[in-house]
Design an enzyme around this catalytic site. Structure first.
Site, mmCIF file in Angstrom:
data_model
loop_
_atom_site.group_PDB
_atom_site.id
_atom_site.type_symbol
_atom_site.label_atom_id
_atom_site.label_comp_id
_atom_site.label_asym_id
_atom_site.label_seq_id
_atom_site.Cartn_x
_atom_site.Cartn_y
_atom_site.Cartn_z
ATOM 1 C CB CYS A 34 -44.776 15.776 -63.738
ATOM 2 S SG CYS A 34 -44.720 14.234 -62.835
ATOM 3 C CG HIS A 36 -42.813 18.775 -61.444
ATOM 4 N ND1 HIS A 36 -43.894 18.403 -60.668
ATOM 5 C CD2 HIS A 36 -42.168 17.626 -61.770
ATOM 6 C CE1 HIS A 36 -43.902 17.091 -60.547
ATOM 7 N NE2 HIS A 36 -42.866 16.596 -61.198
ATOM 8 C CG ASN A 95 -43.351 14.137 -58.477
ATOM 9 O OD1 ASN A 95 -44.350 14.756 -58.850
ATOM 10 N ND2 ASN A 95 -42.484 13.620 -59.327
HETATM 11 O O1 UT7 Z 1 -41.939 13.922 -61.909
HETATM 12 C C1 UT7 Z 1 -41.412 13.432 -63.087
HETATM 13 C C2 UT7 Z 1 -39.989 13.611 -63.120
HETATM 14 N N1 UT7 Z 1 -39.345 12.702 -62.204
HETATM 15 C C3 UT7 Z 1 -38.189 13.013 -61.771
HETATM 16 O O2 UT7 Z 1 -37.738 14.082 -62.073
HETATM 17 C C4 UT7 Z 1 -37.407 12.023 -60.963
HETATM 18 C C5 UT7 Z 1 -35.978 12.142 -61.335
HETATM 19 N N2 UT7 Z 1 -35.095 11.231 -60.648
HETATM 20 C C6 UT7 Z 1 -34.761 11.350 -59.351
HETATM 21 O O3 UT7 Z 1 -35.289 12.200 -58.653
HETATM 22 C C7 UT7 Z 1 -33.675 10.469 -58.812
HETATM 23 O O4 UT7 Z 1 -33.026 9.805 -59.872
HETATM 24 C C8 UT7 Z 1 -34.198 9.418 -57.788
HETATM 25 C C9 UT7 Z 1 -34.557 10.112 -56.487
HETATM 26 C C10 UT7 Z 1 -35.386 8.693 -58.356
HETATM 27 C C11 UT7 Z 1 -33.098 8.413 -57.468
HETATM 28 O O5 UT7 Z 1 -31.927 9.062 -56.999
HETATM 29 P P1 UT7 Z 1 -30.483 8.686 -57.619
HETATM 30 O O6 UT7 Z 1 -29.502 9.482 -56.891
HETATM 31 O O7 UT7 Z 1 -30.602 8.863 -59.100
HETATM 32 O O8 UT7 Z 1 -30.348 7.167 -57.189
HETATM 33 P P2 UT7 Z 1 -30.195 5.877 -58.110
HETATM 34 O O9 UT7 Z 1 -31.474 5.573 -58.812
HETATM 35 O O10 UT7 Z 1 -28.972 6.016 -58.925
HETATM 36 O O11 UT7 Z 1 -29.978 4.772 -57.001
HETATM 37 C C12 UT7 Z 1 -28.830 4.800 -56.147
HETATM 38 C C13 UT7 Z 1 -28.926 3.638 -55.181
HETATM 39 C C14 UT7 Z 1 -29.242 2.310 -55.852
HETATM 40 O O12 UT7 Z 1 -28.523 1.291 -55.203
HETATM 41 P P3 UT7 Z 1 -27.172 0.701 -55.862
HETATM 42 O O13 UT7 Z 1 -27.606 0.144 -57.182
HETATM 43 O O14 UT7 Z 1 -26.255 1.886 -55.982
HETATM 44 O O15 UT7 Z 1 -26.761 -0.313 -54.868
HETATM 45 C C15 UT7 Z 1 -30.732 2.121 -55.581
HETATM 46 O O16 UT7 Z 1 -31.104 0.756 -55.546
HETATM 47 O O17 UT7 Z 1 -29.989 3.877 -54.238
HETATM 48 C C16 UT7 Z 1 -30.841 2.720 -54.206
HETATM 49 N N3 UT7 Z 1 -32.206 3.163 -53.897
HETATM 50 C C17 UT7 Z 1 -32.663 3.295 -52.650
HETATM 51 N N4 UT7 Z 1 -32.087 3.082 -51.455
HETATM 52 C C18 UT7 Z 1 -32.842 3.344 -50.361
HETATM 53 C C19 UT7 Z 1 -33.173 3.515 -54.776
HETATM 54 N N5 UT7 Z 1 -34.272 3.880 -54.103
HETATM 55 C C20 UT7 Z 1 -33.989 3.754 -52.789
HETATM 56 C C21 UT7 Z 1 -34.709 3.990 -51.608
HETATM 57 N N6 UT7 Z 1 -34.101 3.784 -50.415
HETATM 58 N N7 UT7 Z 1 -35.990 4.446 -51.614
#
Ligand code: UT7
Length: 321
Positions: A113, A248, A278
């Site tokens: 990225c 980004h 992204n």
């Molecule tokens: O480009 C390179 C750099 N990349 C980035 O900068 C990405 C950085 N990270 C992020 O943008 C965020 O961490 C994400 C968007 C990937 C995830 O958001 P989050 O608020 O950190 O969510 P999380 O991973 O802590 O997940 C929260 C909950 C989980 O469920 P439980 O364990 O709380 O029951 C996940 O299983 O959301 C669940 N979850 C989803 N639910 C519905 C994860 N993905 C999804 C989904 N739809 N697509």
């Protein structure tokens, strides 16, 4: 002194636009979750006849037209991608052949990225040595080809596309247009937080993207704020002097958090993550071109580019248009 001036930009997106609702029909997710956690509403996904090189070629042609520069004047092509058409040769050489400027320097850089920041900084350095007078810097990706479409934690986040800028080496001073300061970093100890689980030397497969999103998020906000401050300090300007930040586009919440840390209003941040998702190395030049096309970014503006991605890699670059 020699300055690298951005003369024009261009971008390209695949034909097919996929909404969150369409993805929710395939994996256990919802439009509400994706919008709330990421700001993404849709993404463009390459069809069978659309490749990293075809998108890159379209973006490059538009950038050349915007710069009013002929392809045969280009002495350097740097293409940032983590999804090349082939393991080798570099996708940049395919772009070169299609544009009809065989003989000039052409190679790919791989910093995921942050690839466009790495490519822009490398091109600036080469132009300032006199290795070339005019350069094409391209970010192009087809991340849809390396996604695990059954993994809802990653497949909803990415899209495909390409963006390009033309740089020209000109004699000038620091008050005029040109790249003012850049900083790049990498930290290979964070490999396991964001990587692809395949490759020619390990599995002999292309592999699929794996990410521990929450931890990447935490590192992104800290690393980006740090590198932005480094570039501001090197350039001797304050955050308030910046006209536009072109970040980004990984997550709207990262854009918010980074702007807040710098004390910048969101009105100065170009946001395209809602439309493009992204697109890895393509996201910064895609966002830049969108803001040039709609008239927000104008000649004379002070523009900060920044990115963070797998590796980890991260960087920032300040330029006067
Ligand atoms: O480009 C390179 C750099 N990349 C980035 O900068 C990405 C950085 N990270 C992020 O943008 C965020 O961490 C994400 C968007 C990937 C995830 O958001 P989050 O608020 O950190 O969510 P999380 O991973 O802590 O997940 C929260 C909950 C989980 O469920 P439980 O364990 O709380 O029951 C996940 O299983 O959301 C669940 N979850 C989803 N639910 C519905 C994860 N993905 C999804 C989904 N739809 N697509």
């Amino acid at each position: 002194m020699i300055r690298s001036v951005i003369r024009g930009s261009g971008s390209a997106l695949p034909q097919r636009c996929v909404t969150n609702a369409e993805l929710a029909a395939q994996v256990d997710t919802s439009d509400e979750w994706i919008v709330e956690r990421t700001g993404i509403r849709q993404r463009y996904i390459a069809g069978e006849d659309e490749t990293t090189s075809s998108l890159a070629i379209e973006a490059a042609r538009k950038a050349l037209a915007a710069a009013a520069i002929e392809a045969n004047e280009i002495g350097l092509i740097i293409l940032a991608t983590a999804t090349p058409d082939n393991t080798f040769p570099a996708t940049a050489t395919k772009v070169q052949a299609a544009l009809g400027c065989a003989g000039c320097i052409a190679f790919d850089v791989q910093a995921v990225c942050s690839g466009f920041l790495y490519a822009l900084t490398t091109a600036d350095s080469l132009l300032r040595t006199g290795a070339a007078k005019k350069a094409l810097v391209i970010g192009a990706e087809t991340f849809s080809r390396i996604l695990d479409w059954e993994d809802r934690t990653t497949c909803v986040l990415f899209g495909d596309g390409a963006g390009a800028v033309v740089l020209e080496a000109v004699e000038g001073d620091e008050s005029g247009p040109g790249i003012i300061a850049s900083r790049l970093h990498a930290d290979g100890t964070q490999h396991d937080l964001l990587y692809v689980d395949g490759g020619p030397s390990t599995t002999q497969t292309v592999g699929q993207l794996r990410m521990k999103g929450r931890e990447v998020f935490r590192h992104a906000v800290v690393n980006l704020a740090d590198v932005l401050n480094e570039v501001l300090e090197e350039a001797g300007v304050s955050a308030a002097d910046i006209d536009w930040v072109v970040p980004h586009q990984a997550n709207a919440r990262i854009l918010d958090a980074t702007a807040r840390k710098l004390g910048l209003p969101m009105e100065k941040v170009v946001v395209t993550v809602d439309r493009h998702a992204n697109t890895s190395a393509a996201s910064v030049p895609l966002a830049f071109d969108a803001a040039v096309q709609d008239g927000r970014i104008k000649p004379g503006d002070l523009v900060m580019f920044e990115a963070m991605g797998g590796g980890f890699t991260w960087g920032a670059c300040l330029a006067r248009l």
